[in-house]
Design an enzyme around this catalytic site. Structure first.
Site, short mmCIF file in Angstrom:
data_model
loop_
_atom_site.label_atom_id
_atom_site.label_comp_id
_atom_site.label_asym_id
_atom_site.label_seq_id
_atom_site.Cartn_x
_atom_site.Cartn_y
_atom_site.Cartn_z
N CYS A 25 0.87 -1.18 0.00
CA CYS A 25 0.00 0.00 0.00
C CYS A 25 0.91 1.22 0.00
O CYS A 25 2.03 1.15 -0.49
CB CYS A 25 -0.94 -0.01 1.20
SG CYS A 25 -0.11 -0.07 2.80
N HIS A 561 -2.64 10.63 3.47
CA HIS A 561 -3.25 9.31 3.31
C HIS A 561 -4.76 9.45 3.48
O HIS A 561 -5.24 9.80 4.55
CB HIS A 561 -2.68 8.33 4.34
CG HIS A 561 -2.89 6.89 4.00
ND1 HIS A 561 -4.12 6.28 4.08
CD2 HIS A 561 -2.03 5.94 3.55
CE1 HIS A 561 -4.00 5.01 3.72
NE2 HIS A 561 -2.75 4.78 3.38
#
Length: 650
Positions: A25, A561
C-alpha cells in the site's frame, strides 16, 4: 535508501521459500507467508530501513515508508518471480482455505457500531460525574455543593438533563449507527430507535416492576396481546431490530420497482420492522439482554479481586489482539443499567493497564542511552498515562518485551485493589490517571491508591529488570553528516481537506496512531476535495489514488493518506489530478474522494497528514485548532538546533 538491498534483506529475514504472495500500500509491504515463526523478527527489528512490523488478518506487514515501499516491492517481485497482486487480492489469498475468524468479525462489527457513539457517551458520562460532584454530600463539606449554594440547583438540574439524554435515548443512537453498519438507511434506524423509547410507552427501566404489579398496558394487534413496553437502557434489542430493518430495506430496494421504491420501501421497512419489534423480537432480546447483564454482574461479584487481577494482567495483551474493541458494547449495557449493575468495572481495570504500560515506557526512557528511543519513550509514556497506549505498546514496550510483561504484572496487582475496593465507573472517558473524573466521588481515593500502585510497580519492575539483566539499550555510533547536509527551515503544513482536526494518535490505525511513520495530524473530512499542503514536488501518486506524497520546497516530506485501508478500494471513489514528479503550489487540487460512498463501503475516511522525515526536525507539532478549512495551517515544523542530519543525532 538502497531499495534493492532492502528487498534482499527482507527476503533474507522472511525467507524466500517462506513467501507465498506480496502486495503493498502507500507505506507497507503486505506479505502472505507459509509460517511466520520462520521469520527472523530480530533481523527486521534491527534493520534501519524497516520502521516496524506487525501481523494482522493473515498478512505480515513490513513498514517501509511512502516513496520507498513501491520500489522495494518492485525489486522483491523481480527477485522472487511472484505474480503481482493487489492488496485486495492478497486479503483473499490470506484467508483462502481458512475459516473466517467469527470472533474477530463480531468484534469488528461491534467496534464499527459503538466507536462512533463513544463521544456522546463520554460527554454524557462526564456530565453525570460533574452532577455527582455538585450533589454529593461529604465531598467539600457535610452538605453538597447544591445545598451550600442553592443558586447552583438549576445548573445541576440542567447538567443532569444533558447527562441523562444519551443514555435515555440510547436506542436512537444505536439504531442510527447499527443500521448504517448493516447497510440500511441510518435515519430509518434512528426512527425505529425513537419508536422504542416513545413517552407513550412504559419506561424501559420500569418494565419489570410494572409487569410484576400486573399494571402493564397492551395493544391488540391481529388478536395478539402486545405489551406497550419501552426499551430505554437496552442494547441488544436495538441491534437485532437494526439488522432486521436493514435486511428488509435492502431486499425491498432490490425488488421494488424504481417508480415506487422511494415512497414504499421506507414505509414497508418501518411498519414491518415495527410490528416485529414489539410483537416478538424486542421482548425476546430484552430477556437475552437482561440475562447477559446479570451474568456479567454475577461473574464480577463471584470472582471478586481474583477476577479483576486476571483481567488486569491480560488487558494489554487483549488490546494487541483488538478484542478490546468489543468492550464498549458491554460497557454501554452496564452504564445504561447502572441502577442494577452499580457501574462499569472494565474502565478502572483499563486505567490500571494503561498507567502501567506508560510507567514501564518511562522506565525505558531512564534506561536508554539511545536519543531516538529516549524521545519516543518519553512522549509515548506520558501519552499512555493519559490513556493513549498504542505508541507505548507498539513503539517501545513490545519491541523490548520485558517492559510490556512488567507492566502486565503491575496492572494485575493494582487491579486486585480495584476488586477489593469494588471500584466502578459511572462513565466512559480517558482510561488513565485523569480517569478519576469518570467515577463517583466515593471512589476517588481507592482509584488513586490503585493507580499509584500500578505506576510505581510498572516503573520499578521495568527499571530493576533492565539494570539487573543488562537490558539497557545503547546508542548507535554518531556519524558525521555529509558536507552537503543542511538544516531544514521552519515551516507550516496546511490542511489538505476541510473538517475536524484531531490528534494523529487518535486514528484507528496502529501504524499511524503509534506515529511509526512520523508525527503529524489527522482530519475527519467534510469536503471531497484534496489540496496540496505546501509548495513542492509530488513524490508519491499511487494508481489507487488514496495517498499522495509531497516533498516541500523547504525539505519536509509529507504523506497525505486518504482513509484507513482504502487501498483495498483499488481507486474506486477516488480521482487524481497529479502524477509523480509534478510541481504543485499550496492549494492546488490534487484529487477528490467520495466520503459518503467510502463510508457506505465500510471504510473510515479519516485523512492522515504525516511528516515522514520527522527525525529531521526538532519538533513536529499539531496546532491547537479544531475545525479547519483546506489551506489552514495545522502542523508546525521546528528545525534542529544542529546542522547535522537526523542520523547523526541518533
Amino acid at each position: 535508501m538502497n531499495h534493492e538491498q532492502v528487498a534482499d534483506r527482507v527476503l533474507k529475514y522472511v525467507g524466500r521459500d517462506n513467501l507465498i504472495a506480496a502486495a503493498h500500500c502507500a507505506t507497507r509491504l503486505r506479505l502472505v507467508v507459509k509460517d511466520e515463526k520462520k521469520i527472523d523478527q530480530k533481523g527486521l527489528d534491527n534493520d534501519d530501513d524497516v520502521k516496524g512490523t506487525f501481523s494482522i488478518n493473515g498478512q505480515y506487514q513490513i513498514i517501509i515508508g511512502p516513496g520507498d515501499v513501491d520500489k522495494v516491492y518492485d525489486f522483491l517481485i523481480q527477485k522472487t518471480g511472484l505474480k503481482t497482486v493487489t492488496p485486495d487480492d492478497l486479503k483473499n489469498l490470506a484467508t483462502n482455505g481458512k475459516k473466517a475468524n467469527p470472533i474477530m468479525a463480531f468484534v469488528k462489527l461491534l467496534s464499527d457500531i459503538f466507536v462512533p457513539l463513544i463521544p456522546a457517551l463520554v460527554a454524557g458520562g462526564l456530565l453525570m460525574a460533574l452532577n455527582n460532584v455538585l450533589t454529593s454530600p461529604n465531598l467539600f463539606g457535610a452538605q453538597s455543593v447544591v445545598q451550600m449554594y442553592p443558586g447552583m440547583k438549576g445548573v445541576a438540574e440542567l447538567i443532569n438533563l444533558l447527562a441523562s439524554a444519551p443514555f435515555t435515548f440510547m436506542p436512537v443512537l444505536i439504531g442510527f449507527s447499527a443500521t448504517k453498519r448493516f447497510g440500511g438507511n441510518p435515519y430509518l434506524g434512528a426512527a425505529i430507535g425513537m419508536a422504542m423509547v416513545m413517552p407513550a410507552l412504559v419506561n424501559g427501566y420500569d418494565v419489570a416492576n410494572v409487569m410484576a404489579a400486573g399494571k402493564m398496558t397492551y395493544w391488540n394487534v391481529f388478536g395478539l396481546k402486545v405489551a406497550q413496553a419501552g426499551y430505554q437502557g437496552q442494547v441488544l434489542p436495538v441491534l437485532a431490530v437494526a439488522w432486521i430493518l436493514a435486511t428488509i430495506e435492502k431486499w425491498l430496494h432490490k425488488h421494488m420497482p424504481a417508480t415506487l421504491d422511494f415512497i414504499f420501501t421506507p414505509l414497508l421497512a418501518v411498519i414491518v420492522t415495527g410490528l416485529l419489534t414489539f410483537i416478538g423480537v424486542g421482548p425476546i432480546m430484552r430477556v437475552v439482554s437482561d440475562g447477559l447483564t446479570n451474568g456479567i454482574v454475577w461473574m464480577y461479584n463471584a470472582t471478586g479481586f481474583v477476577g479483576t487481577a486476571i483481567f488486569g494482567t491480560f488487558y494489554s495483551p487483549i488490546v494487541i489482539t483488538g478484542l478490546h474493541q468489543s468492550f464498549p458494547a458491554i460497557e454501554t449495557q452496564l452504564l445504561t443499567n447502572i441502577a442494577k449493575t452499580g457501574g462499569d468495572f472494565f474502565f478502572p481495570i483499563a486505567s490500571m493497564a494503561n498507567a502501567a504500560q506508560g510507567a514501564a515506557c518511562l522506565a525505558v526512557f531512564f534506561l536508554s542511552k539511545d536519543k531516538k528511543q529516549k524521545g519516543l519513550a518519553s512522549s509515548a509514556g506520558l501519552s499512555a498515562l493519559l490513556g493513549i497506549t498504542e505508541p507505548a505498546i507498539f513503539g517501545v514496550n513490545l519491541k523490548l518485551r520485558y517492559p510490556f510483561i512488567c507492566a502486565m504484572v503491575a496492572s494485575g496487582i493494582a487491579s486486585i485493589f480495584i476488586g477489593i475496593f469494588h471500584v466502578l465507573s459511572s462513565a466512559l472517558g480517558a482510561a488513565g490517571i485523569i480517569g478519576f473524573i469518570s467515577f463517583p466521588p466515593k471512589y476517588y481515593l481507592p482509584f488513586f491508591i490503585s493507580i499509584l500502585i500500578s505506576i510505581a510497580l510498572g516503573f520499578t519492575l521495568t527499571y530493576l529488570y533492565g539494570i539487573k539483566f543488562d537490558k539497557v539499550t545503547t546508542a548507535k555510533p554518531v556519524e558525521k553528516a555529509d558536507d552537503d547536509t543542511v538544516a531544514v527551515a521552519d515551516e507550516l503544513i496546511a490542511a489538505p481537506v476541510s473538517g475536524e482536526l484531531i490528534q494523529l494518535k487518535d486514528v484507528n490505525d496502529q501504524v499511524f496512531s503509534a506515529e511509526i511513520m512520523g508525527k503529524g495530524a489527522a482530519i475527519k473530512p467534510i469536503d471531497n476535495n484534496v489540496y496540496a499542503v505546501a509548495d513542492g514536488t509530488v513524490t508519491v501518486a499511487y494508481a489507487t489514488k488514496h495517498a499522495y506524497g509531497i516533498k516541500t520546497n523547504d525539505g519536509a516530506e509529507v504523506l497525505i493518506h486518504l482513509g484507513i485501508d482504502t487501498v483495498d478500494l483499488k481507486g474506486q471513489y477516488f480521482t487524481s489530478n497529479v502524477k509523480q514528479g509534478d510541481t504543485v503550489k499550496k492549494g492546488d487540487l490534487l484529487g477528490t474522494f467520495d466520503i459518503e460512498k467510502i463510508q457506505t463501503a465500510g471504510y473510515d475516511p479519516t485523512v492522515m497528514i504525516v511528516v515522514t522525515n520527522t527525525m529531521s526536525y526538532g519538533d513536529v507539532d499539531k496546532l491547537n485548532k479544531t475545525d479547519v478549512k483546506s489551506g489552514d495551517d495545522i502542523v508546525a515544523l521546528t528545525e534542529l538546533a544542529s546542522n547535522y542530519s537526523a542520523a547523526a543525532n541518533v
